[in-house]
Design a protein around this motif. Sequence first.
Motif, PDB file in Angstrom:
ATOM      1  N   SER A 193      -4.210   5.506  -0.485  1.00 23.23           N
ATOM      2  CA  SER A 193      -4.474   6.241  -1.721  1.00 23.23           C
ATOM      3  C   SER A 193      -4.627   7.730  -1.425  1.00 23.23           C
ATOM      4  O   SER A 193      -4.103   8.578  -2.146  1.00 23.23           O
ATOM      5  N   LEU A 250     -10.838  -2.779   1.129  1.00 20.52           N
ATOM      6  CA  LEU A 250     -10.785  -1.424   0.586  1.00 20.52           C
ATOM      7  C   LEU A 250     -10.728  -0.384   1.701  1.00 20.52           C
ATOM      8  O   LEU A 250      -9.999   0.604   1.600  1.00 20.52           O
ATOM      9  N   TYR A 280      -7.615   2.094   1.194  1.00 15.71           N
ATOM     10  CA  TYR A 280      -7.904   3.401   0.611  1.00 15.71           C
ATOM     11  C   TYR A 280      -7.200   4.566   1.306  1.00 15.71           C
ATOM     12  O   TYR A 280      -6.792   5.519   0.629  1.00 15.71           O
ATOM     13  N   CYS A 289       0.830  -1.209   0.000  1.00 13.78           N
ATOM     14  CA  CYS A 289       0.000   0.000   0.000  1.00 13.78           C
ATOM     15  C   CYS A 289       0.863   1.257   0.000  1.00 13.78           C
ATOM     16  O   CYS A 289       0.540   2.237  -0.675  1.00 13.78           O
ATOM     17  N   TRP A 304      -2.974  -1.800  -7.708  1.00 16.32           N
ATOM     18  CA  TRP A 304      -4.133  -1.529  -6.862  1.00 16.32           C
ATOM     19  C   TRP A 304      -5.078  -2.730  -6.850  1.00 16.32           C
ATOM     20  O   TRP A 304      -5.575  -3.124  -5.797  1.00 16.32           O
TER      21      TRP A 304
END
Length: 119
Positions: A77, A70, A74, A9, A61
């Motif tokens: 991100s 998720l 996330y 990640c 991803w």
Amino acid sequence: MGRKDILLCAAFAVALPAGQLMFKWAAAYDATLTGPLPLRVVRNLPLMGAFGWYGLTALVWFYILTRVPLSQAYPFSIFGSALVPIAAWLIFREPMNWQMAAGFALMFAGLVVITRAQA
């Protein structure tokens, strides 16, 4: 989320601003080209590289989401998005103010809280 997942990640979070920087370079290169937009796009090799980079990051991803929920992935991100103004300030000398820096610090603190809660 295990250490490998956190590293994946984090790598994705760094890959996002790299892609944005590539698009910025492609936009600067576009200013050196002439002709209609479709022709400039085809001749803009930095833009093609940026598209390829985004394709690769989309695959990364997807792989991350096969391993991590998720809701846990996330925030990385979002952190990657927060790195974009910092990279623009460092590389392109775009303006940065204390509000942007404070917002980045808050996002980073939130990422730390979320990753520790998942450990």
